[in-house]
Design a protein around this motif. Structure first.
Motif, PDB file in Angstrom:
ATOM      1  N   UNK A   1       3.751   6.500  10.400  1.00 22.66           N
ATOM      2  CA  UNK A   1       3.828   7.532   9.366  1.00 22.66           C
ATOM      3  C   UNK A   1       2.609   8.456   9.420  1.00 22.66           C
ATOM      4  N   UNK A   2       1.428   7.870   9.639  1.00 17.08           N
ATOM      5  CA  UNK A   2       0.196   8.677   9.754  1.00 17.08           C
ATOM      6  C   UNK A   2       0.275   9.622  10.953  1.00 17.08           C
ATOM      7  N   UNK A   3       0.830   9.134  12.055  1.00 15.84           N
ATOM      8  CA  UNK A   3       0.970   9.973  13.252  1.00 15.84           C
ATOM      9  C   UNK A   3       1.929  11.126  12.966  1.00 15.84           C
ATOM     10  N   UNK A   4       3.006  10.844  12.245  1.00 13.42           N
ATOM     11  CA  UNK A   4       3.946  11.909  11.870  1.00 13.42           C
ATOM     12  C   UNK A   4       3.233  13.013  11.101  1.00 13.42           C
ATOM     13  N   UNK A   5       2.433  12.616  10.137  1.00 18.33           N
ATOM     14  CA  UNK A   5       1.701  13.590   9.322  1.00 18.33           C
ATOM     15  C   UNK A   5       0.705  14.374  10.162  1.00 18.33           C
ATOM     16  N   UNK A   6       0.045  13.688  11.086  1.00 16.42           N
ATOM     17  CA  UNK A   6      -0.950  14.357  11.928  1.00 16.42           C
ATOM     18  C   UNK A   6      -0.276  15.341  12.891  1.00 16.42           C
ATOM     19  N   UNK A   7       0.883  14.970  13.418  1.00 14.75           N
ATOM     20  CA  UNK A   7       1.613  15.865  14.307  1.00 14.75           C
ATOM     21  C   UNK A   7       2.039  17.144  13.576  1.00 14.75           C
ATOM     22  N   UNK A   8       2.447  16.995  12.326  1.00  9.40           N
ATOM     23  CA  UNK A   8       2.816  18.171  11.521  1.00  9.40           C
ATOM     24  C   UNK A   8       1.607  19.068  11.323  1.00  9.40           C
ATOM     25  N   UNK A   9       0.463  18.463  11.025  1.00 11.27           N
ATOM     26  CA  UNK A   9      -0.759  19.262  10.795  1.00 11.27           C
ATOM     27  C   UNK A   9      -1.210  19.967  12.061  1.00 11.27           C
ATOM     28  N   UNK A  10      -1.118  19.302  13.193  1.00 12.86           N
ATOM     29  CA  UNK A  10      -1.554  19.904  14.456  1.00 12.86           C
ATOM     30  C   UNK A  10      -0.609  21.009  14.927  1.00 12.86           C
ATOM     31  N   UNK A  11       0.649  20.911  14.511  1.00 14.85           N
ATOM     32  CA  UNK A  11       1.648  21.898  14.962  1.00 14.85           C
ATOM     33  C   UNK A  11       1.583  23.192  14.162  1.00 14.85           C
ATOM     34  N   UNK A  12       0.858  23.199  13.079  1.00 19.13           N
ATOM     35  CA  UNK A  12       0.791  24.405  12.236  1.00 19.13           C
ATOM     36  C   UNK A  12      -0.143  25.448  12.820  1.00 19.13           C
TER      37      UNK A  12
ATOM     38  N   UNK B   1      -8.672   6.492  29.076  1.00 17.75           N
ATOM     39  CA  UNK B   1      -9.134   7.180  30.281  1.00 17.75           C
ATOM     40  C   UNK B   1      -9.550   8.616  29.956  1.00 17.75           C
ATOM     41  N   UNK B   2      -8.761   9.286  29.141  1.00 21.77           N
ATOM     42  CA  UNK B   2      -9.063  10.676  28.768  1.00 21.77           C
ATOM     43  C   UNK B   2     -10.196  10.759  27.755  1.00 21.77           C
ATOM     44  N   UNK B   3     -10.359   9.681  26.976  1.00 21.55           N
ATOM     45  CA  UNK B   3     -11.382   9.674  25.932  1.00 21.55           C
ATOM     46  C   UNK B   3     -10.740   9.508  24.572  1.00 21.55           C
ATOM     47  N   UNK B   4     -11.115   8.454  23.855  1.00 24.93           N
ATOM     48  CA  UNK B   4     -10.513   8.182  22.554  1.00 24.93           C
ATOM     49  C   UNK B   4     -10.767   9.304  21.552  1.00 24.93           C
ATOM     50  N   UNK B   5     -11.832  10.085  21.792  1.00 18.67           N
ATOM     51  CA  UNK B   5     -12.153  11.201  20.897  1.00 18.67           C
ATOM     52  C   UNK B   5     -11.123  12.325  20.961  1.00 18.67           C
ATOM     53  N   UNK B   6     -10.169  12.207  21.891  1.00 16.75           N
ATOM     54  CA  UNK B   6      -9.092  13.199  21.939  1.00 16.75           C
ATOM     55  C   UNK B   6      -8.328  13.205  20.618  1.00 16.75           C
ATOM     56  N   UNK B   7      -8.243  12.030  19.963  1.00 24.00           N
ATOM     57  CA  UNK B   7      -7.643  11.952  18.637  1.00 24.00           C
ATOM     58  C   UNK B   7      -8.681  12.442  17.632  1.00 24.00           C
ATOM     59  N   UNK B   8      -8.478  13.625  17.102  1.00 19.16           N
ATOM     60  CA  UNK B   8      -9.485  14.280  16.262  1.00 19.16           C
ATOM     61  C   UNK B   8      -9.613  13.679  14.867  1.00 19.16           C
TER      62      UNK B   8
END
Length: 250
Positions: free
Chosen positions: A239-250, A129-136
């Motif tokens: 595991x990929x989501x974990x890594x992406x969350x770490x990168x986005x939080x920096x 609904x928000x747009x799949x492109x929200x996941x960068x």
């Protein structure tokens, strides 16, 4: 002559004033432009932060859903493993003309255990609904889409059309078995299911029943492999989501 020099002097003074005004005006324009650019930059930064926060929220919700689905797949894997093993045991018992014993009631039930994927589609539907492109992250986004739109969908198709139908199994259970037990409230919960046949000796020559068990055991093994492959891919996505969350939080 004196008037002439006075005129030249006044002209130079006026030119200097004009230059000063022009420089002042240009300086003002430059400051205004710089101010606008800074404002736009701040606005873009704020918008980007909002998008990052929304992406982090979406990824966390997707991750929680994937973790829950992994637990559900673990239950299904256990059930399919039991179905395959119990079917093999029953066929061996019937073929060898072995006598009935109580432990067979567990295998009669386990051999026909049905499994269903219980997926939490809410976070994914909200993301669409928000747009799949929200996941960068392009790679991660494709994996998430593939899991929900392809692998989960394939799993459901298998469950609906590939297995022996629920109705047929129920009809056979009613026809061939006296006791079908799934709950034991005295033990405060679910215990291993049990099925006791009307006529155990008749099952030794019942080709329809034996074909059903043999077919279900084969299908369970195939379905088990596919379910395990989905579980492995889910683990990788988590595991990929974990890594992406770490990168986005920096």
């Amino acid at each position: 002559m004196i008037k002439f020099f006075r005129h030249i002097r006044q002209s130079m003074i006026n030119q200097n004033r004009t230059k000063k005004y022009l420089l002042y005006a240009i300086g003002e324009i430059i400051l205004v432009v710089i101010g606008i650019l800074i404002a736009l930059q701040i606005n873009n930064w704020n918008e980007n932060r909002k998008l990052v926060k929304a992406e982090i929220k979406a990824l966390k919700e997707l991750q929680e859903g994937f973790k829950a689905e992994t637990l559900d797949l673990n239950i299904n894997i256990e059930a399919l493993t039991k179905a395959s093993r119990s079917g093999t045991i029953i066929l061996k018992q019937l073929k060898s003309d072995a006598p009935y014993h109580d432990s067979l009631s567990l295998h009669f039930a386990s051999a026909l255990q049905l499994t269903r994927l219980i997926s939490n589609d809410g976070p994914y539907d909200m993301l669409k609904t928000k747009g799949l492109d929200l996941i960068s992250n392009d790679s991660l986004r494709k994996k998430i889409i593939n899991m929900h739109d392809n692998r989960y969908e394939s799993l459901r198709i298998w469950e609906k059309g590939f297995f022996v139908s629920d109705r047929y199994i129920q009809e056979q259970c009613i026809e061939l078995f006296d006791v079908v037990q799934f709950f034991d409230l005295s033990h405060e919960g679910i215990i291993d299911a049990r099925m006791v046949p009307h006529d155990y000796e008749a099952l030794k020559t019942n080709k329809r029943y034996q074909t059903m068990i043999r077919t279900y055991a084969t299908q369970s093994r195939l379905f088990l492999m596919y379910t395990m492959s989905i579980k492995a891919k889910l683990k990788a996505i988590i595991n990929d989501i974990n890594n992406e969350l770490k990168a986005l939080s920096q």
